[in-house]
Design a protein around this motif. Sequence first.
Motif, PDB file in Angstrom:
ATOM      1  N   ILE A  46       0.867  -1.174   0.000  1.00 11.64           N
ATOM      2  CA  ILE A  46       0.000   0.000   0.000  1.00 11.64           C
ATOM      3  C   ILE A  46       0.905   1.225   0.000  1.00 11.64           C
ATOM      4  O   ILE A  46       1.643   1.466   0.960  1.00 11.64           O
ATOM      5  N   ARG A  47       0.879   1.972  -1.079  1.00  5.89           N
ATOM      6  CA  ARG A  47       1.749   3.147  -1.190  1.00  5.89           C
ATOM      7  C   ARG A  47       1.032   4.362  -0.631  1.00  5.89           C
ATOM      8  O   ARG A  47      -0.048   4.729  -1.086  1.00  5.89           O
ATOM      9  N   LEU A  48       1.641   4.968   0.379  1.00  5.85           N
ATOM     10  CA  LEU A  48       1.102   6.183   0.995  1.00  5.85           C
ATOM     11  C   LEU A  48       2.242   7.191   1.114  1.00  5.85           C
ATOM     12  O   LEU A  48       2.644   7.593   2.202  1.00  5.85           O
ATOM     13  N   ASP A  49       2.784   7.579  -0.048  1.00  2.00           N
ATOM     14  CA  ASP A  49       4.045   8.308  -0.085  1.00  2.00           C
ATOM     15  C   ASP A  49       4.034   9.658   0.632  1.00  2.00           C
ATOM     16  O   ASP A  49       5.077  10.141   1.047  1.00  2.00           O
ATOM     17  N   ARG A  50       2.887  10.294   0.716  1.00  2.00           N
ATOM     18  CA  ARG A  50       2.854  11.607   1.358  1.00  2.00           C
ATOM     19  C   ARG A  50       2.213  11.543   2.738  1.00  2.00           C
ATOM     20  O   ARG A  50       1.671  12.544   3.225  1.00  2.00           O
ATOM     21  N   MET A  51       2.267  10.410   3.387  1.00  2.00           N
ATOM     22  CA  MET A  51       1.652  10.277   4.700  1.00  2.00           C
ATOM     23  C   MET A  51       2.715  10.159   5.787  1.00  2.00           C
ATOM     24  O   MET A  51       3.732   9.487   5.614  1.00  2.00           O
ATOM     25  N   MET A  52       2.454  10.837   6.920  1.00  2.00           N
ATOM     26  CA  MET A  52       3.295  10.724   8.108  1.00  2.00           C
ATOM     27  C   MET A  52       2.569   9.857   9.128  1.00  2.00           C
ATOM     28  O   MET A  52       1.364  10.025   9.342  1.00  2.00           O
ATOM     29  N   VAL A  53       3.286   8.959   9.765  1.00  2.00           N
ATOM     30  CA  VAL A  53       2.683   7.992  10.679  1.00  2.00           C
ATOM     31  C   VAL A  53       3.127   8.252  12.112  1.00  2.00           C
ATOM     32  O   VAL A  53       4.323   8.378  12.393  1.00  2.00           O
ATOM     33  N   TRP A  54       2.139   8.337  12.997  1.00  2.00           N
ATOM     34  CA  TRP A  54       2.361   8.446  14.436  1.00  2.00           C
ATOM     35  C   TRP A  54       1.680   7.275  15.133  1.00  2.00           C
ATOM     36  O   TRP A  54       0.709   6.723  14.614  1.00  2.00           O
ATOM     37  N   PRO A  55       2.137   6.903  16.342  1.00  2.00           N
ATOM     38  CA  PRO A  55       1.330   6.001  17.161  1.00  2.00           C
ATOM     39  C   PRO A  55       0.046   6.725  17.593  1.00  2.00           C
ATOM     40  O   PRO A  55       0.000   7.958  17.600  1.00  2.00           O
ATOM     41  N   CYS A  56      -0.977   5.964  17.951  1.00  2.00           N
ATOM     42  CA  CYS A  56      -2.163   6.593  18.527  1.00  2.00           C
ATOM     43  C   CYS A  56      -1.779   7.343  19.801  1.00  2.00           C
ATOM     44  O   CYS A  56      -0.789   7.042  20.463  1.00  2.00           O
ATOM     45  N   PHE A  57      -2.593   8.327  20.133  1.00  3.44           N
ATOM     46  CA  PHE A  57      -2.282   9.243  21.228  1.00  3.44           C
ATOM     47  C   PHE A  57      -2.806   8.749  22.574  1.00  3.44           C
ATOM     48  O   PHE A  57      -3.749   7.962  22.652  1.00  3.44           O
ATOM     49  N   VAL A  58      -2.207   9.283  23.625  1.00  5.30           N
ATOM     50  CA  VAL A  58      -2.715   9.120  24.990  1.00  5.30           C
ATOM     51  C   VAL A  58      -2.917  10.507  25.584  1.00  5.30           C
ATOM     52  O   VAL A  58      -1.978  11.301  25.645  1.00  5.30           O
ATOM     53  N   GLU A  59      -4.145  10.799  25.987  1.00  8.81           N
ATOM     54  CA  GLU A  59      -4.487  12.075  26.623  1.00  8.81           C
ATOM     55  C   GLU A  59      -4.300  11.922  28.129  1.00  8.81           C
ATOM     56  O   GLU A  59      -5.029  11.180  28.777  1.00  8.81           O
ATOM     57  N   ALA A  60      -3.310  12.624  28.679  1.00  6.99           N
ATOM     58  CA  ALA A  60      -2.926  12.420  30.075  1.00  6.99           C
ATOM     59  C   ALA A  60      -3.728  13.241  31.067  1.00  6.99           C
ATOM     60  O   ALA A  60      -3.690  12.970  32.270  1.00  6.99           O
ATOM     61  N   HIS A  61      -4.468  14.253  30.589  1.00  4.25           N
ATOM     62  CA  HIS A  61      -5.162  15.123  31.548  1.00  4.25           C
ATOM     63  C   HIS A  61      -6.277  15.858  30.827  1.00  4.25           C
ATOM     64  O   HIS A  61      -6.032  16.738  29.998  1.00  4.25           O
ATOM     65  N   THR A  62      -7.517  15.480  31.145  1.00  6.47           N
ATOM     66  CA  THR A  62      -8.660  16.208  30.611  1.00  6.47           C
ATOM     67  C   THR A  62      -9.797  16.158  31.622  1.00  6.47           C
ATOM     68  O   THR A  62      -9.635  15.637  32.732  1.00  6.47           O
ATOM     69  N   HIS A  63     -10.949  16.726  31.225  1.00  2.00           N
ATOM     70  CA  HIS A  63     -12.115  16.810  32.111  1.00  2.00           C
ATOM     71  C   HIS A  63     -13.353  16.432  31.304  1.00  2.00           C
ATOM     72  O   HIS A  63     -14.073  17.293  30.799  1.00  2.00           O
ATOM     73  N   LEU A  64     -13.601  15.138  31.195  1.00  2.00           N
ATOM     74  CA  LEU A  64     -14.727  14.656  30.391  1.00  2.00           C
ATOM     75  C   LEU A  64     -16.075  15.071  30.961  1.00  2.00           C
ATOM     76  O   LEU A  64     -17.037  15.246  30.206  1.00  2.00           O
ATOM     77  N   ASP A  65     -16.166  15.206  32.278  1.00  2.00           N
ATOM     78  CA  ASP A  65     -17.496  15.463  32.854  1.00  2.00           C
ATOM     79  C   ASP A  65     -18.006  16.872  32.585  1.00  2.00           C
ATOM     80  O   ASP A  65     -19.211  17.116  32.591  1.00  2.00           O
ATOM     81  N   SER A  66     -17.114  17.822  32.322  1.00  2.00           N
ATOM     82  CA  SER A  66     -17.557  19.200  32.088  1.00  2.00           C
ATOM     83  C   SER A  66     -17.497  19.598  30.621  1.00  2.00           C
ATOM     84  O   SER A  66     -17.811  20.743  30.276  1.00  2.00           O
ATOM     85  N   THR A  67     -17.133  18.692  29.752  1.00  5.46           N
ATOM     86  CA  THR A  67     -16.934  19.053  28.358  1.00  5.46           C
ATOM     87  C   THR A  67     -18.224  19.459  27.651  1.00  5.46           C
ATOM     88  O   THR A  67     -19.322  19.035  28.038  1.00  5.46           O
ATOM     89  N   GLN A  68     -18.081  20.299  26.638  1.00  6.22           N
ATOM     90  CA  GLN A  68     -19.156  20.665  25.715  1.00  6.22           C
ATOM     91  C   GLN A  68     -20.285  21.464  26.363  1.00  6.22           C
ATOM     92  O   GLN A  68     -21.437  21.387  25.933  1.00  6.22           O
ATOM     93  N   ILE A  69     -19.978  22.267  27.380  1.00  7.98           N
ATOM     94  CA  ILE A  69     -21.032  23.090  27.996  1.00  7.98           C
ATOM     95  C   ILE A  69     -20.845  24.579  27.697  1.00  7.98           C
ATOM     96  O   ILE A  69     -21.608  25.414  28.210  1.00  7.98           O
ATOM     97  N   TRP A  70     -19.845  24.936  26.880  1.00  7.59           N
ATOM     98  CA  TRP A  70     -19.566  26.343  26.640  1.00  7.59           C
ATOM     99  C   TRP A  70     -20.783  27.095  26.096  1.00  7.59           C
ATOM    100  O   TRP A  70     -21.058  28.226  26.507  1.00  7.59           O
TER     101      TRP A  70
END
Length: 431
Positions: free
Chosen positions: A66-90
Amino acid sequence: MTSQDQPPHDLAPGEPFVLRGVHVPATFTAFEGGAEIVTADIAIEQGRIAFVAPSLAETPSAWRDIRLDRMMVWPCFVEAHTHLDSTQIWARSPNPDGTFGSAASAIIADRETHWTPDDMRRRMDFGLRCAYAHGVRAMRTHLASQNEQIEQRWEIFSEVRAAWAGRIDLQAVPLISTDVLADDVWFARVLDVVRRHGGVLGGFAHVSPLVDASLERLFDAADKYGLALDFHADETDDATSDIVRRVATLADRRGGGMQVMVGHCCSLAVQDETEVDRTLDLMARAGLSVVSLPGCNLYLQARAPGRTPRWRGVTLLHEMAARDIPICIGGDNCRDPYNPYGDFNPLESFQDAVRIAHLDHPVGDWPLSVTTTPGALVSQAQAIVAGAPADLVLYRAKSYNELFVRHGAGRLVMRDGIFVDAPLPDFSELD
């Protein structure tokens, strides 16, 4: 994207294949040679990375290319600090002036009025779908734990965690003042929910007559029950705030063998250099890890009407890195009164940190701060090496400059060696 940047639609589950000619930050690989970005072939079989080799190396002929010549590859991320319970109330509870105090008041009012179980599940799920679409594999969230709904909130979190098992691993920390934890009844309640729900012990610590005793009992409980610790610490430009030093002193006194994370650590940037060096040396000796939250702190810190902020609100990342202190970069609050911005996208958090804290020339090992470093502390996220899970994020970019300028446009997410369809949820769902 061009046709060469798209995975084939007829790729069968379990079919071995090779991602040809992709670009990988060298810090994620075992390659040597000095280049920041290396061109590689990544072979994937049965959901795992079979091998990583310089591009155009020999591979088994039966494996599909599978040729993906213009793609950069990272491992999946880990979010170390967030606040899911208060999200999306702005939208329903904005911050009227952008200050820390107004944010706290707005959160409390929204919590008392709107935080039903259905409301929390709906917002948490929305946030997690955003995170999944951006390639997040694991997440540590802080949960408001300072009123009578503490048990209910942790139960809701556990329900959401079970619903997302296998997609995003979730871990929770109580968000509660260390002054409240000085009360025996409240401490027992917090310790109970943390233990029952497999959480991390901690809270937000601030200088007060009660803080040292509260920190001591938190360390005692963590030591007794084998729990990790996580503190909001020194989220202020007050140079007299020295919570990080107090936490490091306790950890050092106990031999430095406990997993202890401190978040924010903003006041270090305005303290006397000699005292800062002593504190950082102590943190390194005690084995503390740090999570910096540049986006949220940039929004909140040094805000005053009619006055341009004079500092950036970030902690001393370069000085910590020089001492080999493990550093994570997190997103913190997302679309709530503490931070109206964000989308649970660690790449955005990383880009913010690169610009704000000058994590470039070279970028070097800093990409580890949103992947393998928090992965070792929270869950998941491994380097791009043979034997690792094929949990990857692919971007249309050949260099960091292309990646940052286009903000990670053209993203593909792979989980267990399969390209997943993970669209971002529409904000209209929250109307």
